[in-house]
Structure formats: C-alpha cells, structure tokens
Motif scaffolding. Structure first.
Motif, mmCIF file in Angstrom:
data_model
loop_
_atom_site.group_PDB
_atom_site.id
_atom_site.type_symbol
_atom_site.label_atom_id
_atom_site.label_comp_id
_atom_site.label_asym_id
_atom_site.label_seq_id
_atom_site.Cartn_x
_atom_site.Cartn_y
_atom_site.Cartn_z
ATOM 1 N N LYS A 81 0.824 -1.200 0.000
ATOM 2 C CA LYS A 81 0.000 0.000 0.000
ATOM 3 C C LYS A 81 0.862 1.256 0.000
ATOM 4 N N ARG A 82 1.961 1.240 0.781
ATOM 5 C CA ARG A 82 2.841 2.409 0.810
ATOM 6 C C ARG A 82 3.474 2.645 -0.552
ATOM 7 N N ARG A 83 3.830 1.556 -1.236
ATOM 8 C CA ARG A 83 4.463 1.701 -2.561
ATOM 9 C C ARG A 83 3.495 2.268 -3.587
ATOM 10 N N LEU A 84 2.226 1.898 -3.482
ATOM 11 C CA LEU A 84 1.241 2.297 -4.483
ATOM 12 C C LEU A 84 0.594 3.637 -4.192
ATOM 13 N N GLN A 85 0.707 4.122 -2.958
ATOM 14 C CA GLN A 85 0.022 5.368 -2.636
ATOM 15 C C GLN A 85 0.702 6.561 -3.308
ATOM 16 N N SER A 86 -0.091 7.559 -3.634
ATOM 17 C CA SER A 86 0.435 8.751 -4.296
ATOM 18 C C SER A 86 1.285 9.553 -3.315
ATOM 19 N N PRO A 87 2.402 10.118 -3.785
ATOM 20 C CA PRO A 87 3.232 10.933 -2.877
ATOM 21 C C PRO A 87 2.488 12.175 -2.433
ATOM 22 N N SER A 88 2.843 12.668 -1.270
ATOM 23 C CA SER A 88 2.177 13.857 -0.729
ATOM 24 C C SER A 88 2.537 15.087 -1.553
ATOM 25 N N LYS A 89 1.674 16.088 -1.511
ATOM 26 C CA LYS A 89 1.945 17.332 -2.216
ATOM 27 C C LYS A 89 3.154 18.021 -1.596
ATOM 28 N N PRO A 90 3.997 18.635 -2.413
ATOM 29 C CA PRO A 90 5.171 19.325 -1.855
ATOM 30 C C PRO A 90 4.760 20.533 -1.029
ATOM 31 N N ASP A 91 5.617 20.889 -0.077
ATOM 32 C CA ASP A 91 5.352 22.063 0.763
ATOM 33 C C ASP A 91 5.678 23.361 0.034
ATOM 34 N N LEU A 92 6.420 23.268 -1.058
ATOM 35 C CA LEU A 92 6.753 24.441 -1.878
ATOM 36 C C LEU A 92 5.817 24.539 -3.076
ATOM 37 N N ILE A 236 6.765 18.723 -12.130
ATOM 38 C CA ILE A 236 6.976 19.888 -11.266
ATOM 39 C C ILE A 236 6.938 19.498 -9.797
ATOM 40 N N ASP A 237 5.972 18.678 -9.392
ATOM 41 C CA ASP A 237 5.856 18.296 -7.983
ATOM 42 C C ASP A 237 7.080 17.530 -7.503
ATOM 43 N N ASP A 238 7.634 16.645 -8.347
ATOM 44 C CA ASP A 238 8.825 15.887 -7.949
ATOM 45 C C ASP A 238 10.017 16.823 -7.743
ATOM 46 N N LEU A 240 9.847 20.033 -6.942
ATOM 47 C CA LEU A 240 9.583 20.839 -5.753
ATOM 48 C C LEU A 240 9.835 20.048 -4.475
ATOM 49 N N ARG A 241 9.466 18.751 -4.490
ATOM 50 C CA ARG A 241 9.746 17.913 -3.323
ATOM 51 C C ARG A 241 11.256 17.806 -3.085
ATOM 52 N N TYR A 242 12.038 17.755 -4.169
ATOM 53 C CA TYR A 242 13.495 17.715 -4.042
ATOM 54 C C TYR A 242 14.014 19.043 -3.484
ATOM 55 N N LEU A 243 13.548 20.155 -4.038
ATOM 56 C CA LEU A 243 14.056 21.467 -3.633
ATOM 57 C C LEU A 243 13.728 21.807 -2.191
ATOM 58 N N GLN A 244 12.592 21.329 -1.684
ATOM 59 C CA GLN A 244 12.206 21.699 -0.330
ATOM 60 C C GLN A 244 13.176 21.146 0.718
ATOM 61 N N HIS A 245 13.913 20.074 0.363
ATOM 62 C CA HIS A 245 14.930 19.555 1.293
ATOM 63 C C HIS A 245 16.040 20.567 1.532
ATOM 64 N N PHE A 246 16.291 21.452 0.566
ATOM 65 C CA PHE A 246 17.379 22.405 0.663
ATOM 66 C C PHE A 246 16.907 23.813 1.024
ATOM 67 N N LEU A 247 15.662 24.129 0.699
ATOM 68 C CA LEU A 247 15.187 25.496 0.876
ATOM 69 C C LEU A 247 14.366 25.717 2.131
ATOM 70 N N LEU A 248 13.708 24.671 2.630
ATOM 71 C CA LEU A 248 12.844 24.824 3.794
ATOM 72 C C LEU A 248 13.524 24.291 5.048
ATOM 73 N N PRO A 249 13.393 24.994 6.161
ATOM 74 C CA PRO A 249 13.954 24.476 7.427
ATOM 75 C C PRO A 249 13.104 23.336 7.954
ATOM 76 N N PHE A 250 13.741 22.343 8.562
ATOM 77 C CA PHE A 250 13.023 21.204 9.137
ATOM 78 C C PHE A 250 13.345 21.095 10.619
#
Length: 250
Positions: A81-92, A236-238, A240-250
C-alpha cells in the motif's frame, strides 16, 4: 430465553478455508477465541506464499519463531500500500521561488535573468522545464568557443534561502545558431548521504542566434531537471519535493 452460543472452533476452521485474507483478518478480530483459531499458520501460509513469496521464504530462515504468517502477510500488505500510494503534495509551490541565472565569459556578463517562479509558464506536459526570454538590452555577443561560467540559483522568496542548481565552467555542447547545452548532477537530499546519488541532473540551455561576424547572442534561457534513469524531465511536484529539502527548514 435461550442464550446464543459461539460456534465451536471446528466450524470456524471449516469456514476459514473459504475466506479471503481481508475477511479472515476481520473475523479474527471478533474475540480472543476466534483470533486464536483464525490466525493459525496453516491458514495464512498459503496466502503469504502466494502474495509475498519472499517474505514467506524468510519465515523459517530469518523471522523469529514468534512471528506468525498472518503477521508477515500484514507487513507485506502494508508495504504494498505504501508503494502504491500517491506521494504527498510538496510544501513548496512555484510561487515561492525565484530563478536567478548568470552567464559570463572572460570579458564580462553575457546574459543574466531574475525571474519569479509565478511568472514561469509550465510545459504542456507539466514537467519542470521552463523557457525564459532574455531582454534585448542584455544580449551580448560572444564567441561560440568561449569558456562560459554558468550559475543557476533557486531562491526562496524574501531571500530566506538559496540553492545552487548549477555552478560550472566550460564550453558546453554547442550547435551553431541553435543552442548551447550545460548539465550538472544534483546532490542527494539529506546530510548523511555520502557516496549516494540523487538520480537527477540540472539542465540549462542557451537559445542562440547568429549575431554576425561569426558570433552568437543569447535570446532565451531554458532550465529544467532531468532524471538520470529515464533521461526525461521530472514533473513539477517531484522537483519541488526535491528542492524543499534544501530550501525549507526542518
């Protein structure tokens, strides 16, 4: 008034062989006695072996004796189920970003652009690739064989953070009168990824036209992110998900 009695476990065993895994798991939740009867290995081993043979083969070799086949089936189902589920929307979003590109040679600036992400028109396939026009007063002639320094930064609005998508110097791959192409492998996200690869490449193309006297000028800059596996632009979403690792504080 007659008191209703639960069916004997022998009856449950006969019925259990006709149930699908989902129904069997639901029935096992009725009470402790049903759970004991309907969670036995001889009922679940065929399901586990058919659906997840690798997990079934692990049972005698690596799994503790206390791990029943119904648990292995549940683990396999959850992983599927985890493999088939759609990835979450990016925060950016593209509205959060500003693209800044500089092209220089030994004699000075060839072209420079600063473009808010909100002004970029997505490709018709919704991939992370954008064409940015260069204003005519920024057009500077340069020799095709010049060694160019290319810098492409993605900036979080308000200059909160900056990530360098490309910072390279070289001649690139030129087709006279058409375009110049530069690419750079992107680093993997995360701080503990030494030796790993992101599988992504930043891509920058200079749209060129002949400017006379054997020289060319930049009239358009195209930027994007490619997958090394498919050598196609990522969505675009993929990106943005990559960029948020570098641009957003966690």
């Amino acid at each position: 008034m007659m008191r209703k009695l639960s069916p004997p476990w022998q009856v449950l065993e006969l019925v259990a062989h006709r149930l699908e895994p989902e129904s069997l798991a639901t029935a096992a939740c009725v009470c402790k006695s049903w759970s004991a009867s309907l969670s036995s290995d001889h009922l679940w081993k065929p399901f586990c072996s058919a659906a997840y043979p690798s997990l079934s083969n692990l049972h005698p070799a690596a799994a503790p004796a206390s791990v029943p086949y119904c648990k292995l089936y549940s683990l396999g189902r959850a992983a599927e189920k985890r493999r088939l589920q759609s990835p979450s929307k990016p925060d950016l979003s593209m509205d959060d970003l500003v693209f800044a590109v500089d092209v220089q040679n030994d004699r000075g600036c060839v072209a420079t652009i600063v473009c808010p992400g909100a002004e970029l028109k997505p490709d018709r396939n919704s991939v992370f690739r954008f064409d940015i026009g260069v204003e005519s007063d920024n057009l500077v002639a340069f020799e095709e064989l010049d060694s160019l320094k290319i810098t492409w930064n993605v900036v979080l609005q308000g200059l909160k953070s900056v990530f360098t998508m490309m910072d390279c110097r070289g001649k690139g791959s030129f087709v006279l009168g058409l375009e110049g192409w530069f690419s750079k492998e992107l680093p993997p996200p995360g701080c503990c990824s030494s030796g790993a690869a992101s599988g992504l490449v930043s891509d920058l193309r200079l749209g060129l036209r002949e400017g006379g006297s054997g020289k060319v000028v930049v009239e358009k800059i195209s930027v994007g992110v490619l997958s090394i596996v498919s050598w196609r632009y990522v969505c675009i979403d993929d990106a943005l998900r990559y960029l948020q690792h570098f641009l957003l504080p966690f």
